[in-house]
Design a protein around this motif. Structure first.
Motif, PDB file in Angstrom:
ATOM      1  N   MET A   1       0.816  -1.197   0.000  1.00 48.82           N
ATOM      2  CA  MET A   1       0.000   0.000   0.000  1.00 48.82           C
ATOM      3  C   MET A   1       0.866   1.270   0.000  1.00 48.82           C
ATOM      4  SD  MET A   1      -3.020   1.074  -0.044  1.00 48.82           S
ATOM      5  CE  MET A   1      -4.083   2.374   0.396  1.00 48.82           C
ATOM      6  N   ARG A   2       1.963   1.246   0.801  1.00 50.17           N
ATOM      7  CA  ARG A   2       2.865   2.407   0.832  1.00 50.17           C
ATOM      8  C   ARG A   2       3.445   2.690  -0.533  1.00 50.17           C
ATOM      9  NH1 ARG A   2       6.549   2.967   6.137  1.00 50.17           N
ATOM     10  NH2 ARG A   2       7.248   4.710   4.901  1.00 50.17           N
ATOM     11  N   LYS A   3       3.744   1.625  -1.271  1.00 52.67           N
ATOM     12  CA  LYS A   3       4.333   1.789  -2.597  1.00 52.67           C
ATOM     13  C   LYS A   3       3.346   2.488  -3.546  1.00 52.67           C
ATOM     14  CE  LYS A   3       6.833  -0.538  -6.165  1.00 52.67           C
ATOM     15  NZ  LYS A   3       8.155  -1.021  -6.188  1.00 52.67           N
ATOM     16  N   ILE A   4       2.078   2.122  -3.464  1.00 47.99           N
ATOM     17  CA  ILE A   4       1.063   2.731  -4.327  1.00 47.99           C
ATOM     18  C   ILE A   4       0.865   4.201  -3.957  1.00 47.99           C
ATOM     19  CG2 ILE A   4      -1.389   2.713  -4.933  1.00 47.99           C
ATOM     20  CD1 ILE A   4      -1.260  -0.370  -4.566  1.00 47.99           C
ATOM     21  N   VAL A   5       0.758   4.481  -2.667  1.00 49.08           N
ATOM     22  CA  VAL A   5       0.574   5.865  -2.209  1.00 49.08           C
ATOM     23  C   VAL A   5       1.798   6.705  -2.568  1.00 49.08           C
ATOM     24  CG1 VAL A   5       0.296   7.343  -0.171  1.00 49.08           C
ATOM     25  CG2 VAL A   5      -1.040   5.242  -0.381  1.00 49.08           C
ATOM     26  N   GLY A   6       2.984   6.162  -2.314  1.00 49.21           N
ATOM     27  CA  GLY A   6       4.213   6.886  -2.642  1.00 49.21           C
ATOM     28  C   GLY A   6       4.325   7.181  -4.127  1.00 49.21           C
ATOM     29  N   THR A   7       4.030   6.181  -4.952  1.00 42.73           N
ATOM     30  CA  THR A   7       4.088   6.373  -6.403  1.00 42.73           C
ATOM     31  C   THR A   7       3.101   7.439  -6.842  1.00 42.73           C
ATOM     32  OG1 THR A   7       4.802   4.091  -6.751  1.00 42.73           O
ATOM     33  CG2 THR A   7       3.818   5.213  -8.631  1.00 42.73           C
ATOM     34  N   ALA A   8       1.880   7.377  -6.298  1.00 42.30           N
ATOM     35  CA  ALA A   8       0.869   8.377  -6.654  1.00 42.30           C
ATOM     36  C   ALA A   8       1.327   9.776  -6.251  1.00 42.30           C
ATOM     37  CB  ALA A   8      -0.458   8.038  -5.983  1.00 42.30           C
ATOM     38  N   LEU A   9       1.923   9.909  -5.074  1.00 44.09           N
ATOM     39  CA  LEU A   9       2.402  11.220  -4.624  1.00 44.09           C
ATOM     40  C   LEU A   9       3.548  11.734  -5.489  1.00 44.09           C
ATOM     41  CD1 LEU A   9       2.245  10.844  -0.738  1.00 44.09           C
ATOM     42  CD2 LEU A   9       0.811  12.297  -2.178  1.00 44.09           C
ATOM     43  N   PHE A  10       4.463  10.843  -5.873  1.00 47.43           N
ATOM     44  CA  PHE A  10       5.568  11.257  -6.753  1.00 47.43           C
ATOM     45  C   PHE A  10       5.044  11.745  -8.096  1.00 47.43           C
ATOM     46  CE2 PHE A  10       8.499   8.533  -4.145  1.00 47.43           C
ATOM     47  CZ  PHE A  10       9.402   9.539  -3.823  1.00 47.43           C
ATOM     48  N   VAL A  11       4.103  10.995  -8.670  1.00 47.12           N
ATOM     49  CA  VAL A  11       3.542  11.380  -9.964  1.00 47.12           C
ATOM     50  C   VAL A  11       2.772  12.694  -9.849  1.00 47.12           C
ATOM     51  CG1 VAL A  11       1.871  10.705 -11.741  1.00 47.12           C
ATOM     52  CG2 VAL A  11       3.504   9.030 -10.876  1.00 47.12           C
ATOM     53  N   LEU A  12       1.980  12.836  -8.791  1.00 44.88           N
ATOM     54  CA  LEU A  12       1.246  14.090  -8.588  1.00 44.88           C
ATOM     55  C   LEU A  12       2.193  15.273  -8.402  1.00 44.88           C
ATOM     56  CD1 LEU A  12      -1.693  13.012  -6.251  1.00 44.88           C
ATOM     57  CD2 LEU A  12      -1.882  13.976  -8.543  1.00 44.88           C
ATOM     58  N   ALA A  13       3.253  15.071  -7.631  1.00 42.02           N
ATOM     59  CA  ALA A  13       4.225  16.143  -7.396  1.00 42.02           C
ATOM     60  C   ALA A  13       4.882  16.575  -8.700  1.00 42.02           C
ATOM     61  CB  ALA A  13       5.282  15.697  -6.391  1.00 42.02           C
ATOM     62  N   ALA A  14       5.320  15.613  -9.498  1.00 42.89           N
ATOM     63  CA  ALA A  14       5.977  15.939 -10.765  1.00 42.89           C
ATOM     64  C   ALA A  14       4.999  16.617 -11.724  1.00 42.89           C
ATOM     65  CB  ALA A  14       6.560  14.679 -11.393  1.00 42.89           C
ATOM     66  N   ALA A  15       3.780  16.101 -11.805  1.00 42.31           N
ATOM     67  CA  ALA A  15       2.775  16.692 -12.691  1.00 42.31           C
ATOM     68  C   ALA A  15       2.417  18.108 -12.248  1.00 42.31           C
ATOM     69  CB  ALA A  15       1.528  15.816 -12.737  1.00 42.31           C
ATOM     70  N   ALA A  16       2.273  18.305 -10.947  1.00 42.82           N
ATOM     71  CA  ALA A  16       1.958  19.646 -10.430  1.00 42.82           C
ATOM     72  C   ALA A  16       3.096  20.623 -10.721  1.00 42.82           C
ATOM     73  CB  ALA A  16       1.673  19.587  -8.932  1.00 42.82           C
ATOM     74  N   ALA A  17       4.338  20.165 -10.551  1.00 38.65           N
ATOM     75  CA  ALA A  17       5.488  21.042 -10.798  1.00 38.65           C
ATOM     76  C   ALA A  17       5.549  21.459 -12.266  1.00 38.65           C
ATOM     77  CB  ALA A  17       6.782  20.347 -10.386  1.00 38.65           C
ATOM     78  N   VAL A  18       5.399  20.492 -13.165  1.00 37.63           N
ATOM     79  CA  VAL A  18       5.451  20.815 -14.596  1.00 37.63           C
ATOM     80  C   VAL A  18       4.242  21.660 -14.987  1.00 37.63           C
ATOM     81  CG1 VAL A  18       5.394  19.828 -16.928  1.00 37.63           C
ATOM     82  CG2 VAL A  18       6.875  18.820 -15.186  1.00 37.63           C
ATOM     83  N   GLY A  19       3.069  21.320 -14.474  1.00 39.16           N
ATOM     84  CA  GLY A  19       1.875  22.103 -14.766  1.00 39.16           C
ATOM     85  C   GLY A  19       1.977  23.533 -14.265  1.00 39.16           C
ATOM     86  N   ALA A  20       2.639  23.725 -13.133  1.00 42.40           N
ATOM     87  CA  ALA A  20       2.798  25.067 -12.565  1.00 42.40           C
ATOM     88  C   ALA A  20       3.571  25.987 -13.499  1.00 42.40           C
ATOM     89  CB  ALA A  20       3.504  24.983 -11.214  1.00 42.40           C
TER      90      ALA A  20
END
Length: 146
Positions: free
Chosen positions: A1-20
């Motif tokens: 479960m930690r792996k799924i949450v961590g992966t989702a957070l990494f992807v969201l962080a990268a997408a938010a940074a590029v989108g910003a």
């Protein structure tokens, strides 16, 4: 479960940074002459636009943000890279924030005598970028140990 949450957070962080980088980092409304309407001066990660005119020599603030976002994504696989990516994103965001804060403060203090009604402030992009930093460090916290 930690792996799924961590992966989702990494992807969201990268997408938010590029989108910003596509959103305004700073916005300035200035009147070039008394009685004239205010003209907007907007800076994103890739361009600067004054009214309807786009500056052909953009600021390219987005380049280090995109590189940091790539390091954040690489952190999905390697925990040490996750720390480095989150730190790089935080560093780039902090430097950009301070730069914009200085520019905005300069304009707000009446250093431009042309327009006493001048308005200067942060755009949505900087806040999305700060949120990306928080997500990246959240991802580091939940990253499963190697």
């Amino acid at each position: 479960m930690r792996k799924i949450v961590g992966t989702a957070l990494f992807v969201l962080a990268a997408a938010a940074a590029v989108g910003a980088t596509l959103l305004p980092f700073s916005e300035l409304l200035i009147r070039l002459a008394p009685g004239q309407p205010q003209t907007s001066y907007v800076t994103t990660g890739w361009s600067t636009q004054f009214g309807g005119t786009k500056d052909e020599h953009g600021p390219l603030f987005a380049v280090p943000v995109v590189l940091a976002a790539a390091a954040v994504l690489a952190g999905i696989r390697w925990r040490k890279v996750a720390y480095a990516g989150a730190a790089a994103l935080a560093g780039v965001t902090g430097m950009l924030f301070v730069y914009l804060l200085n520019a905005i403060s300069f304009h707000k203090e009446g250093n431009i005598a042309i327009d006493p009604a001048l308005e200067a402030g942060f755009g949505n992009g900087i806040w999305v970028l700060i949120a990306a930093v928080v997500l990246a460090f959240g991802a580091v916290v939940v990253h499963p140990d190697d």
